[in-house]
Design a protein around this motif. Structure first.
Motif, PDB file in Angstrom:
ATOM      1  N   UNK A   6       0.829  -1.207   0.000  1.00 60.04           N
ATOM      2  CA  UNK A   6       0.000   0.000   0.000  1.00 60.04           C
ATOM      3  C   UNK A   6       0.862   1.254   0.000  1.00 60.04           C
ATOM      4  N   UNK A   7       2.008   1.190   0.661  1.00 56.25           N
ATOM      5  CA  UNK A   7       2.941   2.312   0.642  1.00 56.25           C
ATOM      6  C   UNK A   7       3.497   2.508  -0.764  1.00 56.25           C
ATOM      7  N   UNK A   8       3.895   1.418  -1.405  1.00 53.36           N
ATOM      8  CA  UNK A   8       4.423   1.503  -2.766  1.00 53.36           C
ATOM      9  C   UNK A   8       3.349   1.956  -3.752  1.00 53.36           C
ATOM     10  N   UNK A   9       2.109   1.509  -3.536  1.00 52.30           N
ATOM     11  CA  UNK A   9       1.030   1.830  -4.467  1.00 52.30           C
ATOM     12  C   UNK A   9       0.596   3.281  -4.367  1.00 52.30           C
ATOM     13  N   UNK A  10       0.673   3.869  -3.168  1.00 55.34           N
ATOM     14  CA  UNK A  10       0.252   5.252  -3.005  1.00 55.34           C
ATOM     15  C   UNK A  10      -0.943   5.452  -2.098  1.00 55.34           C
ATOM     16  N   UNK A  11      -1.406   4.384  -1.428  1.00 53.17           N
ATOM     17  CA  UNK A  11      -2.459   4.554  -0.433  1.00 53.17           C
ATOM     18  C   UNK A  11      -1.910   5.171   0.846  1.00 53.17           C
ATOM     19  N   UNK A  12      -0.615   4.991   1.100  1.00 57.28           N
ATOM     20  CA  UNK A  12       0.024   5.477   2.314  1.00 57.28           C
ATOM     21  C   UNK A  12       1.269   6.274   1.957  1.00 57.28           C
ATOM     22  N   UNK A  13       1.703   7.129   2.893  1.00 58.08           N
ATOM     23  CA  UNK A  13       2.922   7.911   2.703  1.00 58.08           C
ATOM     24  C   UNK A  13       4.072   7.435   3.574  1.00 58.08           C
ATOM     25  N   UNK A  14       3.767   6.786   4.678  1.00 57.66           N
ATOM     26  CA  UNK A  14       4.807   6.198   5.522  1.00 57.66           C
ATOM     27  C   UNK A  14       4.175   5.155   6.409  1.00 57.66           C
ATOM     28  N   UNK A  15       5.022   4.291   6.957  1.00 60.37           N
ATOM     29  CA  UNK A  15       4.578   3.261   7.887  1.00 60.37           C
ATOM     30  C   UNK A  15       5.184   3.518   9.254  1.00 60.37           C
ATOM     31  N   UNK A  16       4.434   3.128  10.289  1.00 66.06           N
ATOM     32  CA  UNK A  16       4.910   3.236  11.661  1.00 66.06           C
ATOM     33  C   UNK A  16       4.351   2.059  12.444  1.00 66.06           C
ATOM     34  N   UNK A  17       4.982   1.754  13.570  1.00 63.35           N
ATOM     35  CA  UNK A  17       4.416   0.754  14.459  1.00 63.35           C
ATOM     36  C   UNK A  17       3.009   1.180  14.864  1.00 63.35           C
ATOM     37  N   UNK A  18       2.114   0.213  15.030  1.00 61.29           N
ATOM     38  CA  UNK A  18       0.716   0.527  15.307  1.00 61.29           C
ATOM     39  C   UNK A  18       0.570   1.502  16.477  1.00 61.29           C
ATOM     40  N   UNK A  19       1.325   1.282  17.545  1.00 61.32           N
ATOM     41  CA  UNK A  19       1.216   2.150  18.718  1.00 61.32           C
ATOM     42  C   UNK A  19       1.700   3.570  18.457  1.00 61.32           C
TER      43      UNK A  19
END
Length: 237
Positions: A172-185
């Protein structure tokens, strides 16, 4: 804040210059009329602030429209679709930056909404994101096609919109749904930090005019086509 229709699943607060909206229905964060109205009201409040954050519940950002409404009859489905389309367009044209904390699964209308925010912080983990409509008996409406086309990487667009491919957070990050990832908390804190930074950095008047310059023409076309979009929408039995 101004007074608007509320829903117990939607909690709104102000943290500094940022309106923070927490969405938690205790289940899948399905989008009902009540939730849609409450989030739309929060967007109206945010227009008087400097930024807005929308944060889902742990593990679930939104599973999309309330299927009990979507399957209750053609007109009920179209009415809910219209409400969702109007919410997406309100967020798309927001005069202040909008940041989403995508705290888990984001499917169907949940993924469409993720396409309209300025910045999306997604949760790492075994989560599913994407447009699964064609797999569950619904067409992807025109407004949704164009909103996701506006944000998705071209190589992922057909796989997502036409084939109904559901993605993990890294995809989803590569596709463009997201801009960055983080730990859930960390998603909530990071999303608020991004919104706070945007509130401090952008000049409000310039942001609003640039928003219109970038998104206004597409939004106007989609609004004109919405009636036709609704007329052709159906849910397979």
């Amino acid at each position: 804040m101004s007074e608007h229709a509320t829903d117990q699943a939607v909690q709104v607060s102000t943290e500094g210059d940022v309106v923070v909206v927490r969405l938690d229905d205790g289940k899948a964060n399905a989008l009902s009329h009540g939730i849609i109205d409450a989030v739309a009201a929060a967007l109206d409040d945010a227009a008087l602030a400097k930024a807005m954050v929308l944060i889902g519940r742990e593990g679930k950002f939104s599973a999309g429209f309330d299927l009990s409404v979507m399957t209750s009859g053609p007109q009920q489905a179209r009415d809910l679709l219209e409400a969702g389309a109007n919410l997406a367009m309100k967020a798309y044209l927001s005069p202040v930056p909008v940041v989403f904390g995508v705290t888990g699964h984001a499917l169907a209308m949940g993924a469409i909404l993720a396409s309209v925010a300025d910045y999306r912080v997604g949760a790492e983990g075994p989560f599913k994101l994407g447009l699964n409509e064609v797999g569950i008996g619904m067409p992807v409406p025109r407004f949704a096609v164009e909103l996701v086309r506006d944000r998705l990487a071209p190589a992922w667009f057909t796989r997502s919109a036409q084939h109904g491919e559901v993605l993990d957070p890294a995809q989803a990050l590569a596709a463009g749904y997201l801009d960055e990832l983080a730990a859930l908390d960390d998603v909530e804190g990071r999303a608020i930090a991004v919104a706070t930074g945007l509130a401090e950095r952008v000049h409000q008047g310039s942001f609003r005019l640039t928003r219109t310059n970038i998104r206004g023409a597409l939004a106007a076309r989609l609004a004109e086509e919405l009636a036709e979009d609704l007329a052709e929408f159906s849910v397979a039995g």
